[in-house]
Write an enzyme that holds these catalytic residues in place. Sequence first.
Site, PDB file in Angstrom:
ATOM      1  N   ASP A 109       1.095  -1.330  -0.044  1.00  0.00           N
ATOM      2  CA  ASP A 109      -0.061   0.086   0.095  1.00  0.00           C
ATOM      3  C   ASP A 109       0.883   1.354  -0.089  1.00  0.00           C
ATOM      4  OD1 ASP A 109      -2.742   1.435   0.438  1.00  0.00           O
ATOM      5  OD2 ASP A 109      -1.491   1.853   2.391  1.00  0.00           O
ATOM      6  N   GLU A 162       1.703  -0.154  -4.840  1.00  0.00           N
ATOM      7  CA  GLU A 162       0.834   0.766  -5.313  1.00  0.00           C
ATOM      8  C   GLU A 162       1.729   1.951  -5.595  1.00  0.00           C
ATOM      9  OE1 GLU A 162      -3.504   2.426  -3.669  1.00  0.00           O
ATOM     10  OE2 GLU A 162      -1.819   2.296  -2.190  1.00  0.00           O
TER      11      GLU A 162
END
Length: 694
Positions: free
Chosen positions: A346, A382
Amino acid sequence: MSGYATSAGRPWPMGATLTDDGVNFAVFSAHATAMELCLYSPDGRREQARLPFADREGDVWHLHVAGLSAGQLYGLRAYGLYAPDEGLRFNPHKLLIDPYARGLAGRLRWSDAVMGYKIGASRGDGSFDPRDSAFAVPKSVVVDPGFHWGNDRPPLIPMADTVIYEAHVKALTMRHPGIPQAMRGTYAGLAHPVMIEHFKRLGVTTVELLPVQAYFDDRFLVAKGLRNHWGYQTMGFFAPEQRYGTAAPLREMQAMVKALHAAGLEVVMDVVYNHTGEGDAWGPTLSFRGLDNTSYYRLIQGGRHYANDAGTGNTLDLTNPAVLRMVMDSLRYWVQEVHIDGFRFDLCSVLGREPNGFDPQGGFFDAMRQDPVLAGVKLIAEPWDIGPGGYQLGAYPAPFSEWNDKYRDGMRRFWRNDAGLAPEFSRRLLGSADKFDHARRPATSSVNFITSHDGFTLEDLVSYTIKRNLANGEDNRDGHDDNHADNMGVEGPSADPAIRAARDLRKRNLLATLLLSQGTPMLLAGDELGHSQAGNNNAYAQDNDLTRIDWGMADKALIAFVARLTALRKAHPVLRQKQFLHSQKRLSDGLPDVIWRRADAAIPSPNDWHDPAFRCIGLELRMAAQGPDQPDALYVVFNGGGAVALRLPETAAQWRLILDTTRPDLAPELHTARLEMPPQSIFVFEPLLTGGST
């Protein structure tokens, strides 16, 4: 006397480790002046002993306690200076979670006592709160990670053959009628035979789980009667989230992975090493802040405030060797003890940010790429955050793959009939070479997706143009405003057969585009059966039926169509190549590996590519000129406009139509030169070679 026999122990491994005669504890803090271990009763309510760490090697405090065993509950207290202006926030009245705890017991009880400062004091976070927080803080658990793995082996599915399925443990399983009630919403439920049967039928290879490391519900959500659904507030980087387990979450998660492996399926974890759940200066003191605030977090303005590159209040400082070590130890733990097959990071740009900005050769990436334990697992970034220079799509080093939002937006806009999208569509269809074709990176570096957990579901993408997030309690201010969505003429649910047919066709076109593109495809769980979140495109706090997939309402025809797409992709190597394709001639047949065509089979001119109305794009596809010499070939036509007269290429005497998105149940048809192509459709042909075989 405490009644416990203690000794120096050793400074490794970090955390609580079972020994032959007890437990060894090792805790990092560079700035604490003293450290205590608190032992608790099995119910976590009574402190049974408070033992000082008498030994320290470098910045690691260590202690061995004889007679302890697995299941022992404990916590930490750190002493030192409380001087927020200098970045120091020690408060021994606050019980702290061990950053290396392999398990947590109990839930966080929100109370002002978990704050290191006095709420409402005139000095704000510069004040000091002396209340004991032990009653409100989850206890760390001594865990034996041993598990009988038998002949478990990682599937080791190549990225070129990978089809990712992004799923939430609870939302995926909570309403499945084939899963026993007690198993719904759990790791065991996700590994139930009915779920494995669905994964296999669908043709996915890799289940990517939203965060399953221990996290908590934000105070502002609890105050509104909501819960943290997605899980991006990690407080235990080594502990599985309790709410998806029953009596033994780690054992149940290990059993889940073993069952999926036995079915040939991989498990990837979404991990959040960019921040913790402690928030900014006004957040609670639960672990890292109380153990060594200046080491764990990136601080600014003299140390009083926190860098906020993750948008959650704080940012972990991976330039600190101890913090980087914790992250690496955590990743290795999940691979070695839980047999996880990969990680999706993330806001990964945070992890690569060095003092001078994002650096693909920085410490985190160097550590990842040299680690032998992580050498065989999937690494997916990401590639953005909200910090300076945070958008880094395409800048990551191999072997990282990256979520490609350019793909998402380009494909949505093409099928929405935005003008002038042909060049963008073609780039994304062939793996986004403009972003990834450098430094010997493969085309599989691009993780292509139409939808993900963050945003509209596929059903909502074709049903809404305006987000509807009022249930989140933020007056619809949260979530993306520009979704490149198209409601097909009616906002929200519709029973109009024409509207429904148009929406169903649009979904098939988007899904087919995804599975026909070069790169690594990712599906969002529930899209294959028509799951809707009623227009909520930021359902992070909706732990309820809004996000839980309703299997009783599943669109079985759409499930079958997705299965057909994954089977087609698996059958044709041209759709899953590692080499980027640049229209180079092949030695075997003298044909380019890519030939772009218009509806009349002519090669588009530069004027065609820049014509805003150029919406019928043909792609004749073969194996890369520099790749393996295989005879596989396909002709794929994407018609984002009206009906057209389609002429087939003369590179084959006959073409077999094997996919038509307007006729999802199509049986293969032979065609020679011409046929009519409906509006808003995709055709896939394979050449019929001599002897009637392909």
